[in-house]
Scaffold this motif. Structure first.
Motif, PDB file in Angstrom:
ATOM      1  N   MET A   1       1.213  -1.476   0.027  1.00 12.26           N
ATOM      2  CA  MET A   1       0.180  -0.253  -0.248  1.00 12.26           C
ATOM      3  C   MET A   1       1.065   1.251  -0.027  1.00 12.26           C
ATOM      4  O   MET A   1       1.343   1.505   1.015  1.00 12.26           O
ATOM      5  N   ALA A   2       0.746   2.055  -1.030  1.00 13.62           N
ATOM      6  CA  ALA A   2       1.514   3.047  -0.905  1.00 13.62           C
ATOM      7  C   ALA A   2       1.116   4.428  -0.607  1.00 13.62           C
ATOM      8  O   ALA A   2       0.171   4.765  -0.164  1.00 13.62           O
ATOM      9  N   PRO A   3       2.035   5.030   0.276  1.00 12.44           N
ATOM     10  CA  PRO A   3       1.823   6.106   1.202  1.00 12.44           C
ATOM     11  C   PRO A   3       0.088   7.427   0.498  1.00 12.44           C
ATOM     12  O   PRO A   3       1.505   7.631  -0.732  1.00 12.44           O
ATOM     13  N   LYS A   4      -0.209   8.061   1.233  1.00  3.20           N
ATOM     14  CA  LYS A   4      -0.721   8.763   0.175  1.00  3.20           C
ATOM     15  C   LYS A   4       0.139  10.385   0.161  1.00  3.20           C
ATOM     16  O   LYS A   4       0.721  11.105   1.652  1.00  3.20           O
ATOM     17  N   PRO A   5       0.535  11.404  -0.292  1.00  8.46           N
ATOM     18  CA  PRO A   5       1.156  12.763  -0.069  1.00  8.46           C
ATOM     19  C   PRO A   5       0.287  13.879   1.128  1.00  8.46           C
ATOM     20  O   PRO A   5      -0.622  13.762   0.745  1.00  8.46           O
ATOM     21  N   ILE A   6       0.623  14.176   1.519  1.00  2.36           N
ATOM     22  CA  ILE A   6       0.466  15.114   2.433  1.00  2.36           C
ATOM     23  C   ILE A   6      -0.517  16.606   1.249  1.00  2.36           C
ATOM     24  O   ILE A   6       0.532  16.867   0.508  1.00  2.36           O
ATOM     25  N   THR A   7      -1.182  17.103   1.602  1.00  3.97           N
ATOM     26  CA  THR A   7      -1.767  17.940   0.913  1.00  3.97           C
ATOM     27  C   THR A   7      -2.324  18.685   2.118  1.00  3.97           C
ATOM     28  O   THR A   7      -2.450  18.486   2.521  1.00  3.97           O
ATOM     29  N   SER A   8      -2.969  19.909   1.287  1.00  4.74           N
ATOM     30  CA  SER A   8      -2.946  21.138   2.324  1.00  4.74           C
ATOM     31  C   SER A   8      -4.263  20.971   2.392  1.00  4.74           C
ATOM     32  O   SER A   8      -5.284  20.201   1.295  1.00  4.74           O
ATOM     33  N   PRO A   9      -5.284  21.414   3.351  1.00  8.77           N
ATOM     34  CA  PRO A   9      -6.469  21.044   3.947  1.00  8.77           C
ATOM     35  C   PRO A   9      -7.618  22.191   3.139  1.00  8.77           C
ATOM     36  O   PRO A   9      -8.985  22.342   2.571  1.00  8.77           O
ATOM     37  N   VAL A  10      -6.439  23.673   2.665  1.00 11.57           N
ATOM     38  CA  VAL A  10      -7.642  24.483   1.452  1.00 11.57           C
ATOM     39  C   VAL A  10      -6.716  24.320  -0.282  1.00 11.57           C
ATOM     40  O   VAL A  10      -5.288  24.582   0.252  1.00 11.57           O
ATOM     41  N   PRO A  11      -7.631  24.676  -0.960  1.00 15.18           N
ATOM     42  CA  PRO A  11      -6.848  24.563  -2.380  1.00 15.18           C
ATOM     43  C   PRO A  11      -5.908  25.861  -2.596  1.00 15.18           C
ATOM     44  O   PRO A  11      -5.869  26.589  -1.867  1.00 15.18           O
ATOM     45  N   ASP A  12      -4.818  25.224  -3.198  1.00 12.04           N
ATOM     46  CA  ASP A  12      -3.583  26.599  -3.064  1.00 12.04           C
ATOM     47  C   ASP A  12      -4.167  27.686  -3.709  1.00 12.04           C
ATOM     48  O   ASP A  12      -3.630  28.778  -4.321  1.00 12.04           O
ATOM     49  N   ALA A  13      -5.437  27.598  -5.219  1.00  6.31           N
ATOM     50  CA  ALA A  13      -5.278  28.915  -5.374  1.00  6.31           C
ATOM     51  C   ALA A  13      -6.915  29.811  -4.701  1.00  6.31           C
ATOM     52  O   ALA A  13      -7.021  30.861  -4.808  1.00  6.31           O
ATOM     53  N   TRP A  14      -6.628  29.333  -3.708  1.00  6.95           N
ATOM     54  CA  TRP A  14      -7.490  30.064  -2.708  1.00  6.95           C
ATOM     55  C   TRP A  14      -5.914  30.736  -1.531  1.00  6.95           C
ATOM     56  O   TRP A  14      -6.949  32.172  -0.715  1.00  6.95           O
ATOM     57  N   TYR A  15      -5.628  30.790  -1.553  1.00  7.09           N
ATOM     58  CA  TYR A  15      -4.180  31.534  -0.854  1.00  7.09           C
ATOM     59  C   TYR A  15      -4.460  32.538  -1.385  1.00  7.09           C
ATOM     60  O   TYR A  15      -4.269  33.813  -0.561  1.00  7.09           O
ATOM     61  N   PRO A  16      -4.442  32.937  -2.539  1.00  5.51           N
ATOM     62  CA  PRO A  16      -4.603  34.615  -2.044  1.00  5.51           C
ATOM     63  C   PRO A  16      -5.660  34.837  -1.699  1.00  5.51           C
ATOM     64  O   PRO A  16      -5.534  36.502  -1.552  1.00  5.51           O
ATOM     65  N   THR A  17      -6.531  34.982  -2.175  1.00 10.93           N
ATOM     66  CA  THR A  17      -8.053  36.066  -1.648  1.00 10.93           C
ATOM     67  C   THR A  17      -8.128  35.280   0.097  1.00 10.93           C
ATOM     68  O   THR A  17      -8.647  36.587   0.679  1.00 10.93           O
ATOM     69  N   LEU A  18      -7.790  34.262   0.446  1.00 11.68           N
ATOM     70  CA  LEU A  18      -7.680  33.926   1.903  1.00 11.68           C
ATOM     71  C   LEU A  18      -6.618  35.162   2.531  1.00 11.68           C
ATOM     72  O   LEU A  18      -6.774  35.845   3.274  1.00 11.68           O
ATOM     73  N   ALA A  19      -6.064  35.250   1.635  1.00 13.74           N
ATOM     74  CA  ALA A  19      -4.326  36.457   2.805  1.00 13.74           C
ATOM     75  C   ALA A  19      -5.101  37.648   2.805  1.00 13.74           C
ATOM     76  O   ALA A  19      -5.115  38.654   2.918  1.00 13.74           O
ATOM     77  N   VAL A  20      -5.629  38.360   1.136  1.00 14.99           N
ATOM     78  CA  VAL A  20      -6.360  39.430   1.371  1.00 14.99           C
ATOM     79  C   VAL A  20      -7.607  39.627   2.487  1.00 14.99           C
ATOM     80  O   VAL A  20      -7.240  40.823   2.669  1.00 14.99           O
TER      81      VAL A  20
END
Length: 76
Positions: A1-20
């Motif tokens: 069983m291959a390990p799952k990659p670590i991902t962010s709970p928030v989509p990357d596209a939301w980062y600028p909007t959340l920052a503002v």
């Protein structure tokens, strides 16, 4: 069983909007804190209100700074 990659709970596209939005909310709360301090009399101030306002502003500014760094490519 291959390990799952670590991902962010928030989509990357939301980062600028959340920052503002989070930085804007944090700055508004900080401004209201300074206005409260400048306009209220010393004997009428509430320590609890000051601590809560400062803590909420700190959380929003902290997460806003985090998302600003993430959106600019600095992965912390």
């Amino acid at each position: 069983m291959a390990p799952k990659p670590i991902t962010s709970p928030v989509p990357d596209a939301w980062y600028p909007t959340l920052a503002v939005f989070m930085l804007a909310i944090g700055l508004v709360i900080t401004a209201s804190f300074f206005i409260y301090e400048a306009t209220s009399l010393r004997k009428n101030r509430s320590l609890a209100k000051e601590l809560i306002t400062g803590a909420v502003a700190s959380v929003f500014l902290g997460f806003g700074s985090l998302f600003l760094l993430l959106s600019s490519g600095v992965y912390v």
